[in-house]
Every structure is written in C-alpha cells, then in structure tokens.
Design an enzyme around this catalytic site. Structure first.
Site, PDB file in Angstrom:
ATOM      1  N   TYR A   1      -3.450  -1.778 -11.773  1.00 21.63           N
ATOM      2  CA  TYR A   1      -4.913  -1.782 -11.702  1.00 21.63           C
ATOM      3  C   TYR A   1      -5.601  -1.443 -13.024  1.00 21.63           C
ATOM      4  O   TYR A   1      -6.671  -1.982 -13.308  1.00 21.63           O
ATOM      5  CB  TYR A   1      -5.418  -0.854 -10.586  1.00 21.63           C
ATOM      6  CG  TYR A   1      -5.069  -1.367  -9.219  1.00 21.63           C
ATOM      7  CD1 TYR A   1      -5.808  -2.387  -8.631  1.00 21.63           C
ATOM      8  CD2 TYR A   1      -3.964  -0.880  -8.536  1.00 21.63           C
ATOM      9  CE1 TYR A   1      -5.462  -2.888  -7.394  1.00 21.63           C
ATOM     10  CE2 TYR A   1      -3.606  -1.374  -7.304  1.00 21.63           C
ATOM     11  CZ  TYR A   1      -4.355  -2.381  -6.727  1.00 21.63           C
ATOM     12  OH  TYR A   1      -4.000  -2.893  -5.508  1.00 21.63           O
TER      13      TYR A   1
ATOM     14  N   CYS B   1     -21.398   4.466 -22.733  1.00 22.02           N
ATOM     15  CA  CYS B   1     -22.666   5.177 -22.920  1.00 22.02           C
ATOM     16  C   CYS B   1     -23.265   5.640 -21.600  1.00 22.02           C
ATOM     17  O   CYS B   1     -24.358   5.214 -21.208  1.00 22.02           O
ATOM     18  CB  CYS B   1     -23.653   4.297 -23.683  1.00 22.02           C
ATOM     19  SG  CYS B   1     -23.202   4.095 -25.410  1.00 22.02           S
TER      20      CYS B   1
ATOM     21  N   GLY C   1       2.073  -3.443  -4.532  1.00 26.81           N
ATOM     22  CA  GLY C   1       1.501  -3.643  -5.859  1.00 26.81           C
ATOM     23  C   GLY C   1       1.623  -2.389  -6.693  1.00 26.81           C
ATOM     24  O   GLY C   1       2.444  -2.284  -7.591  1.00 26.81           O
ATOM     25  N   ARG C   2       0.793  -1.388  -6.374  1.00 28.56           N
ATOM     26  CA  ARG C   2       0.770  -0.140  -7.140  1.00 28.56           C
ATOM     27  C   ARG C   2       2.149   0.519  -7.195  1.00 28.56           C
ATOM     28  O   ARG C   2       2.555   1.043  -8.235  1.00 28.56           O
ATOM     29  CB  ARG C   2      -0.246   0.816  -6.502  1.00 28.56           C
ATOM     30  CG  ARG C   2      -0.387   2.153  -7.224  1.00 28.56           C
ATOM     31  CD  ARG C   2      -1.400   3.061  -6.555  1.00 28.56           C
ATOM     32  NE  ARG C   2      -2.736   2.488  -6.642  1.00 28.56           N
ATOM     33  CZ  ARG C   2      -3.385   1.963  -5.610  1.00 28.56           C
ATOM     34  NH1 ARG C   2      -2.828   1.913  -4.417  1.00 28.56           N
ATOM     35  NH2 ARG C   2      -4.596   1.467  -5.768  1.00 28.56           N
TER      36      ARG C   2
ATOM     37  N   ARG D   1     -11.750   3.430 -11.636  1.00 32.22           N
ATOM     38  CA  ARG D   1     -11.680   4.252 -10.433  1.00 32.22           C
ATOM     39  C   ARG D   1     -11.609   5.736 -10.793  1.00 32.22           C
ATOM     40  O   ARG D   1     -12.222   6.574 -10.127  1.00 32.22           O
ATOM     41  CB  ARG D   1     -10.467   3.854  -9.597  1.00 32.22           C
ATOM     42  CG  ARG D   1     -10.667   2.566  -8.811  1.00 32.22           C
ATOM     43  CD  ARG D   1      -9.419   2.208  -8.030  1.00 32.22           C
ATOM     44  NE  ARG D   1      -9.663   1.103  -7.111  1.00 32.22           N
ATOM     45  CZ  ARG D   1      -8.712   0.527  -6.373  1.00 32.22           C
ATOM     46  NH1 ARG D   1      -7.469   0.946  -6.456  1.00 32.22           N
ATOM     47  NH2 ARG D   1      -9.003  -0.467  -5.558  1.00 32.22           N
TER      48      ARG D   1
ATOM     49  N   GLU E   1       4.051  -6.679   0.603  1.00 36.64           N
ATOM     50  CA  GLU E   1       3.032  -7.007  -0.398  1.00 36.64           C
ATOM     51  C   GLU E   1       2.699  -5.768  -1.245  1.00 36.64           C
ATOM     52  O   GLU E   1       1.557  -5.373  -1.369  1.00 36.64           O
ATOM     53  CB  GLU E   1       1.767  -7.516   0.291  1.00 36.64           C
ATOM     54  CG  GLU E   1       1.960  -8.761   1.140  1.00 36.64           C
ATOM     55  CD  GLU E   1       0.722  -9.127   1.943  1.00 36.64           C
ATOM     56  OE1 GLU E   1      -0.256  -8.331   1.953  1.00 36.64           O
ATOM     57  OE2 GLU E   1       0.718 -10.194   2.571  1.00 36.64           O
TER      58      GLU E   1
ATOM     59  N   GLY F   1       0.773  -1.233   0.000  1.00 32.96           N
ATOM     60  CA  GLY F   1       0.000   0.000   0.000  1.00 32.96           C
ATOM     61  C   GLY F   1       0.799   1.276   0.000  1.00 32.96           C
ATOM     62  O   GLY F   1       0.276   2.329   0.377  1.00 32.96           O
TER      63      GLY F   1
END
Length: 432
Positions: free
Chosen positions: A385, A356, A283-284, A320, A281, A243
């Site tokens: 992501y 749409c 990720g981003r 997001r 851990e 994180g």
C-alpha cells in the site's frame, strides 16, 4: 528468517545510500526485499497445500500495483486479484495468465464485465443489479469465465472500522443476514446453472483470525446448502478472500499463513476434503514485511520543547498512517546519513513529512536517537500500500522503488521496480 531479513535490510539501505538512490537529489525511496517476497509466497503455498485440493493463490493488486512485483509473484505461481481496469491492465502487462486472474469490484461497468468474460477471467458479482447485467452477457459455452457471487456473512467488524468488510452495513457483497437474503442467493444459483463459485472476504487489518474463520465457515455452509438444493456439485470453487493482518510492532510475522490455514482446517474441515477448489486473495500479508520507505531528514527543529524532524516521507506515501495514526502506526528506524543505525539517548520527537498541513506526521512523540539534518529515517513494514497508493498532495512526485537481493558474499544487487517520477512527467500528468 527474521534475523536474515533484518541483516539484508541494513545492507540494502547502506547500498542505496552509496549508489545515490537516496540523498539530497532523491530524498525519498522505497526498497523491496525480493527474497523475502519469494519466501512469503512459499510460506503461503505450504500453509494451504493439501493433497487432492486445487488451490489458486492470487495477490490483491491494490496492495502493490507494480508490474515487476506481479511478474515476480507470477513466477512463484501466484495470480492476481484485480478491482479495476487499471489493475487488470497491470496484471496483464506482468504476463499474468488469465486463468489466474480474479475480478472483484463493487462498481464494475458493463464494459469491464464484457472484457472479463471475453478474456475468460473469473468474476465475482457483488450485488443483484450486477447479476442482472451478467444475465444479459453470459452465454454458457461462449466464455471460459468462472462466475460467482460475493457474499457478506455480516459476522462483525475488526479493530479498524473503515477497512472491515463483513459488518452489518458493509458496501460489499450480498448481505446474508438481511431478511430473505440467503434464500434469494440460493434461488439465484438454482436459476443460473452457470454460477459455479462463491466468494467472501472477511479479513482485513485488525480482524482476528476467529472472525475471519467465521466468515469462511458461513460461505462454506452456504455452498453446501446450494449444492444440496441443486442436487449436484454446482459450486466447485470457494474464494475465501484475503486480509490476513500484519504485525506492525516488530519484525516477527504473526499471525502466519499457517496459523490461519490450521484454524480453517479445524473449524471448516470440509473446505479441504477435495470437493472444492480454493482461491485466496492476500495482499498486505505477502508484501508488507519485505518493504520499507527510506527518507532524508531535511531539517531538524523544535517547537514548544518538542524536537521535530522534517523528512520527505509524509502523507504522499504514508497516507493512512498520517490520517489515521492510531490504526496504522509504523515503526521508524533512526539512521545516519550513510544508512547506519544512530546511537545516542532516546529523545521524544515527531517525525514529520513535507506536506503543507500541520498533521503531516508519520510518528508522534516517538522516542528515538535525536535526528539531525542529513540523517535518514526508515519506515518499516511498508511494502504493501505505501508504494502504490500515492497521494498527490502538493504535487510531490512519486518516489522510486527498488528491489534488492543480497548474495552470499554480502554483495547487494539493486534493480529498479519503478523509477522516480520526473517533474516533466508530473506536469504532463497534470494536463501540462
């Protein structure tokens, strides 16, 4: 490194256009800088490297659930943190060694737990009911799995509530500050000598480093209390989660892995004295900067005096950003049809996607050189992501993703990470 990344990015974009990976027939694609991924992995290893401390860095597979990406990370010594049977299957398909895989999820089924224990994968139990299930499955000596509990230190939320994992009412882990909870956790360990690890995950986008550090300190102090009560080193591994936030405002990497590791060393020195193995851990923080989404401008129009560029990158790839634009803003590069930076005065305009619904905008009121039909836009910092969390609105197919490397002679090598989804595949996936 930043200048090198920017130069490689421009070369790769132009090469992708020249080779038809982006254009009228393939109007959206993802690009990943493979050298930047290797550099990020090296920076992570270097930041936490400590004599006498065994450190396992795992990659949060949800951030980029792509087999070739995991294969590259495995070659760099990075393992996999998985939170579903699908993520585990992807990690296994990438050849990830089982001893470098950690299973986290708040909703593990009995079958998932049995499979993990049979493989010898590390497991972090999320709640008392899951722990009770493990009581019926764990046979000391019959599994190579390292098993522990995930705890929520309840240190507070960051700037984005929906991704904050250490709030008072978070759905994750054993809530340590609830009445009697810490004592119950200590008793759970004393009653189960086979529990030998402790996990916390306080970090997420928008969470400051000091709050992340507070969460790790709480887990460390709990491990010390449990080991003292047990009269032995029962907990041997502390998993500090991931994180680390990403800077989405420029190409600068901040905070860095080194910033975080140094803060932990100052605040929780016992974490690095050799008594505990460490697991991370992230990720981003590993994948965001190396990636970008490239999309074609199909039409340029105006409404109410506002210029609007209709592109092929919207909610299906930038979910997001579209639904929570204030929390997940993206930088946008305006490019001509050959992938070169556009010149001209800045014009306030919206950059819209193909979906749409009216809110399908990846940038609102952004000042950019005026975008025109046939131009391209690049959505930066989207390596994590944005490629693997596809939103199938309007049954838009998943775009191709390509890894690139640039040689010393400037030659760009592009390789397919995931080929574009065909309409036949989309129909078959939809039950056709």
């Amino acid at each position: 490194m930043t200048a090198d990344l920017v130069e490689r990015r421009g070369q790769a974009i132009r090469a992708a256009v020249e080779r038809g990976l982006i254009g009228p027939e393939e109007p959206v694609a993802g690009l990943l800088d493979l050298e930047a991924i290797r550099d990020a992995a090296a920076e992570l290893r270097g930041a936490f490297e400590t004599p006498g401390v065994e450190v396992l860095h795992t990659f949060a597979v949800k951030a980029a659930s792509l087999v070739p990406v995991l294969r590259l990370l495995a070659a760099e010594g990075v393992g996999a943190e998985v939170a579903s049977p699908g993520e585990l299957a992807i990690a296994r398909a990438a050849g990830m060694p089982v001893e470098r895989i950690v299973l986290d999820s708040p909703a593990k089924t009995p079958g998932e737990l049995r499979a993990a224990l049979a493989l010898g994968i590390a497991v972090n139990a999320d709640n008392p009911q899951e722990l009770a299930r493990l009581d019926g499955l764990v046979r000391p000596g019959d599994t190579a799995s390292s098993v522990g509990l995930r705890v929520n230190p309840q240190v507070g939320a960051g700037a984005i509530g929906s991704t904050s994992t250490a709030t008072a009412t978070s759905k994750f882990g054993f809530a340590l500050r609830d009445p009697g909870a810490e004592e119950a956790v200590v008793r759970a360990y004393l009653d189960r000598p086979w529990l030998n690890r402790l996990h916390t995950h306080t970090g997420s986008q928008g969470v400051p480093l000091h709050l992340m550090t507070d969460g790790v300190r709480a887990a460390y102090e709990l491990a010390e209390r449990i080991n003292a009560a047990a009269g032995r080193q029962q907990i041997t591994v502390i998993d500090i989660g991931g994180g680390l936030p990403v800077n989405f405002t420029s190409d600068e990497v901040r905070p860095s892995f080194r910033d975080y590791a140094d803060m932990l060393r100052a605040a929780v020195p016992g974490l690095f004295d050799g008594r505990y193995g460490l697991v991370t851990e992230f990720g981003r923080a590993l994948l965001a900067k190396p990636g970008l989404v490239l999309a074609r401008v199909e039409y340029a129009k105006s409404a109410g005096g506002r210029a609007i560029a209709i592109t092929h990158a919207g909610a299906q790839v930038a979910t997001r950003t579209v639904f929570a634009p204030d929390a997940w803003p993206l930088r946008v590069l305006a490019l001509d049809g050959k992938g070169r930076a556009k010149d001209g005065p800045a014009v306030v305009q919206d950059v819209a996607g193909p979906c749409c619904f009216a809110g399908d905008l990846v940038a609102r009121g952004r000042e950019l050189p005026l975008l025109e039909e046939g131009d391209l836009v690049a959505l930066l910092d989207t390596g994590a992501y944005y490629f693997s969390n596809h939103f199938a609105y309007n049954s838009l197919p998943r775009p191709g993703v390509y890894g690139f490397e640039v040689g010393e002679d400037g030659a760009v090598r592009l390789e397919t990470v995931r080929r574009p989804q065909t309409l036949d595949e989309l129909v078959a996936e939809s039950g056709g």
